[in-house]
Design a protein around this motif. Structure first.
Motif, short mmCIF file in Angstrom:
data_model
loop_
_atom_site.label_atom_id
_atom_site.label_comp_id
_atom_site.label_asym_id
_atom_site.label_seq_id
_atom_site.Cartn_x
_atom_site.Cartn_y
_atom_site.Cartn_z
N VAL A 10 -1.50 -6.32 57.42
CA VAL A 10 -0.38 -5.73 56.68
C VAL A 10 0.92 -5.93 57.45
O VAL A 10 1.97 -6.23 56.89
CB VAL A 10 -0.63 -4.23 56.43
N ILE A 11 0.82 -5.78 58.79
CA ILE A 11 2.04 -5.89 59.60
C ILE A 11 2.49 -7.35 59.73
O ILE A 11 3.68 -7.65 59.67
CB ILE A 11 1.80 -5.27 60.99
N ASN A 12 1.53 -8.24 59.84
CA ASN A 12 1.90 -9.63 60.13
C ASN A 12 2.06 -10.53 58.91
O ASN A 12 2.86 -11.45 58.94
CB ASN A 12 0.86 -10.25 61.07
N ASP A 13 1.32 -10.24 57.87
CA ASP A 13 1.35 -11.13 56.72
C ASP A 13 2.48 -10.74 55.77
O ASP A 13 2.53 -9.61 55.29
CB ASP A 13 0.01 -11.06 55.99
N TYR A 14 3.36 -11.69 55.52
CA TYR A 14 4.56 -11.38 54.72
C TYR A 14 4.20 -10.85 53.34
O TYR A 14 4.67 -9.80 52.91
CB TYR A 14 5.44 -12.63 54.59
N THR A 15 3.33 -11.56 52.65
CA THR A 15 3.01 -11.19 51.27
C THR A 15 2.37 -9.80 51.22
O THR A 15 2.81 -8.93 50.45
CB THR A 15 2.02 -12.20 50.65
N LEU A 16 1.38 -9.61 52.06
CA LEU A 16 0.67 -8.33 52.03
C LEU A 16 1.58 -7.18 52.41
O LEU A 16 1.55 -6.10 51.80
CB LEU A 16 -0.54 -8.39 52.98
N ARG A 17 2.45 -7.45 53.42
CA ARG A 17 3.38 -6.40 53.84
C ARG A 17 4.33 -6.05 52.70
O ARG A 17 4.57 -4.89 52.41
CB ARG A 17 4.17 -6.89 55.05
N THR A 18 4.85 -7.07 52.06
CA THR A 18 5.78 -6.83 50.96
C THR A 18 5.12 -6.04 49.84
O THR A 18 5.67 -5.07 49.33
CB THR A 18 6.28 -8.18 50.39
N ILE A 19 3.91 -6.46 49.48
CA ILE A 19 3.22 -5.78 48.37
C ILE A 19 2.91 -4.33 48.75
O ILE A 19 3.13 -3.41 47.96
CB ILE A 19 1.91 -6.51 48.01
#
Lengths: 375, 257
Positions: A10-19
């Protein structure tokens, strides 16, 4: 994938963090505003607004030919607002009840929106694909700027809430009275409704037209079960909404990309079911437990009162009587008798019972609402 | 100047007029609910508004308070429009008009009575809380101040509404059926407070259903059935004639010429 792994993702992945951020903020703001919709008995309003937004999306696309989210959402906002004020108009100007007006506008706008969508599909335009994602939402299309927009609206909404808290509360509880005190209830009404429209439009991309109203209602309905204070309710609803967003995203991401919107809605519904069953004061479970406990207490009291009336006729209140007397009395069972002995109201001697001093006094006070359980 | 003129015009010239209603007509769609009402309420009276169901009693109060928009007519409070005199007026709505399952406490509801004088945005402070607690004490509900309002009995809810109006510290009190669905104890408690208000020189206007208690509780009465039938001191006009006129005949007012 374990929880730790997911968190680092969640912290590192842009897409997952954004969602995750986006659905959390969305859940928070819709939960907050949903409390107001629920308390105004306008639960259906959210449904009507979100469905009314659909033709706006289609028309915005037809006019601009662009698939840019913000452009389409402005279209959604405009048609959502038009739908809302039509509903208001119908309710104030005609005899129709508000549920009729809501249902009417909902189906009218949604039908028109679907019509436009199928029309667009048939156009020889490569750019058309993807409008139907607004039906059920597609969280994966969230980008950072969308999250910023959500955060800005949420911040604005919080500020307005803090400023006008007193007015909102008064308006929600007793709008006529608010009017007599000199508050412009129309202004308060429009303010609340506009924010609800805004929150719904922001959620269309993620959750979609069809399920959006659940985001508004579920957290609020769950929160109401846990508290009797408006501020706590609004706060809890925001928390429930945000947690639903985060959990829903996590579940959908870890289960091979299940559609995020529906998962969030299901998580929120789990909150509702849990709250309806387990809330201490309003929940079904504890209500049933209290009901059974009360009935048991009443049975004890009935038996005790019956014994009291027998004992009353003797000079010595502890004069022993045969248990058989009690058989005439329906409330009596071996169990209740034993319970009365445990409480020290009655002593048993073979087939004879006698009332103790304590039992006599308790029975005498029964009619003064002195319940046994107060002891 | 205009105030003096109004006083001279009134029939009860020794009194100041607390409320003056002129040619008030209210209609829902095509059906008139109030028809051409002229009404003068002198200062310091304890007045009952009586009439059958659908006579427009609540509507009259709501129109005076600006909750409903009349088709025609005007209302003045001590000679000025209601908007300018808001702080002189307090309102007790019908108990059934709100959702008592609303998440709030008894004290919180009473505090709402202070919102008017606070105005927009400003929050109630210690002073407002103190006044609200005093009002709760007056209606005998201090022990219930933190009670969730859905856990109060009907009579207790009515007292909370009364306390909310008392906190407004107004000159004129409008009450919509405060005795509806309350037990005898609460009824006595409420009527004592109303009499106290009158003793303090306040004007109290009450929509009332129980005709038998009118002479005992009130000193002024208005008979209403879409039209105003009569208004005046109870001892002069509370008689069979007016009762028959109000309840006996079905008044049908048509707006067709």
């Amino acid at each position: 994938m374990d929880i730790q792994e997911y968190f680092s993702l969640v912290i590192n992945d842009y897409t997952l963090r954004t969602i995750t951020l986006g659905t959390a903020i969305l859940g928070g703001v819709t939960g907050m505003l949903g409390s107001f919709a629920v308390l105004r008995k306008q639960s259906l309003l959210g449904d009507a607004i979100s469905h009314a937004a659909l033709p706006g999306i289609a028309i915005a696309f037809l006019i601009t030919g662009s698939k840019d989210t913000n452009t389409l959402l402005i279209g959604a906002l405009i048609s959502g607002l038009i739908g809302t004020f039509w509903i208001r108009g119908i309710v104030t100007k005609t005899h129709l009840k508000s549920d009729t007006a809501l249902g009417l506008i909902l189906s009218l706008f949604f039908g028109f929106g679907m019509l436009l969508l199928t029309f667009i599909e048939k156009q020889p335009n490569a750019n058309q694909a993807g409008l139907d994602k607004y039906l059920f939402g597609q969280a994966a299309t969230l980008v950072e700027s969308d999250v910023w927009l959500m955060a800005t609206v949420t911040g604005l909404c919080l500020l307005v809430l803090l400023f006008f808290w007193k007015e909102f509360k008064l308006f929600l509880f007793d709008a006529d009275y608010a009017k007599t005190l000199g508050f412009n209830t129309k202004f308060i009404d429009i303010l609340i409704t506009s924010f609800i429209v805004l929150a719904i439009v922001l959620g269309l991309q993620t959750v979609g037209v069809v399920l959006m109203s659940a985001m508004l209602l579920a957290p609020a309905a769950a929160a109401r079960q846990w508290t009797n204070s408006l501020s706590t309710m609004v706060f809890l609803a925001a928390v429930f909404g945000a947690v639903s967003g985060v959990l829903g995203t996590a579940i959908s991401a870890s289960q091979n990309n299940l559609s995020t919107g529906p998962v969030i809605v299901i998580v929120a519904s789990v909150f509702v079911v849990f709250s309806f069953i387990f809330s201490p004061s309003r929940g079904l479970l504890f209500r049933q437990i209290r009901f059974i406990a009360n009935r048991r207490d009443l049975e004890l009291q009935k038996t005790l009162a019956f014994m009291y009336h027998i004992a009353e006729t003797h000079d010595n209140i502890s004069h022993p009587h045969t248990i058989k007397i009690l058989n005439n009395f329906q409330g009596y069972t071996r169990k209740t008798l034993q319970k009365l002995v445990d409480k020290g109201y009655v002593t048993l001697d073979g087939t004879m019972w006698s009332l103790t001093e304590k039992g006599f006094e308790t029975a005498a006070n029964l009619y003064n609402q002195q319940a046994i359980k107060d002891e | 100047m205009s105030e003096i003129k109004i006083q001279e015009k009134t029939s009860v010239s020794e009194h100041k007029m607390a409320v003056q209603v002129d040619d008030l007509t209210v209609a829902y769609n095509y059906k008139p609910v109030l028809w051409d009402i002229d009404l003068e309420i002198p200062e310091g009276v304890l007045m009952a508004i009586v009439g059958p169901n659908g006579a427009g009693k609540s509507t009259l109060i709501k129109a005076i308070l600006g909750i409903l928009k009349p088709i025609a007519g005007s209302v003045t409070i001590y000679g000025k429009p209601y908007d300018e005199q808001r702080k002189l007026v307090a309102y007790v709505p019908q108990k059934g008009s709100v959702d008592w399952d609303f998440p709030t406490t008894a004290l919180d509801v009473v505090m709402m009575g202070t919102y008017g004088s606070l105005g927009w945005i400003k929050r109630p402070g210690l002073k407002e809380k103190k006044a609200s607690l005093e009002a709760l004490e007056k209606v005998g509900m201090l022990a219930f101040k933190n009670r969730q309002i859905s856990q109060l009995s009907g009579g207790q809810q009515q007292r909370i509404f009364l306390a909310r109006a008392l906190v407004q510290d107004a000159s004129i009190y409008f009450m919509d059926e405060p005795f509806q669905g309350v037990d005898a104890t609460t009824e006595i408690a409420i009527i004592n407070i109303l009499k106290e208000l009158r003793k303090a020189g306040k004007t109290v206007i009450v929509v009332h259903h129980d005709l038998q208690t009118v002479p005992e509780y009130f000193d002024w009465v208005t008979f209403l059935n879409v039209k105003k039938i009569a208004t005046g001191p109870v001892k002069d006009i509370f008689n069979d004639d007016n009762l028959t006129k109000t309840y006996g005949i079905n008044y049908k007012v048509s707006i067709q010429e």
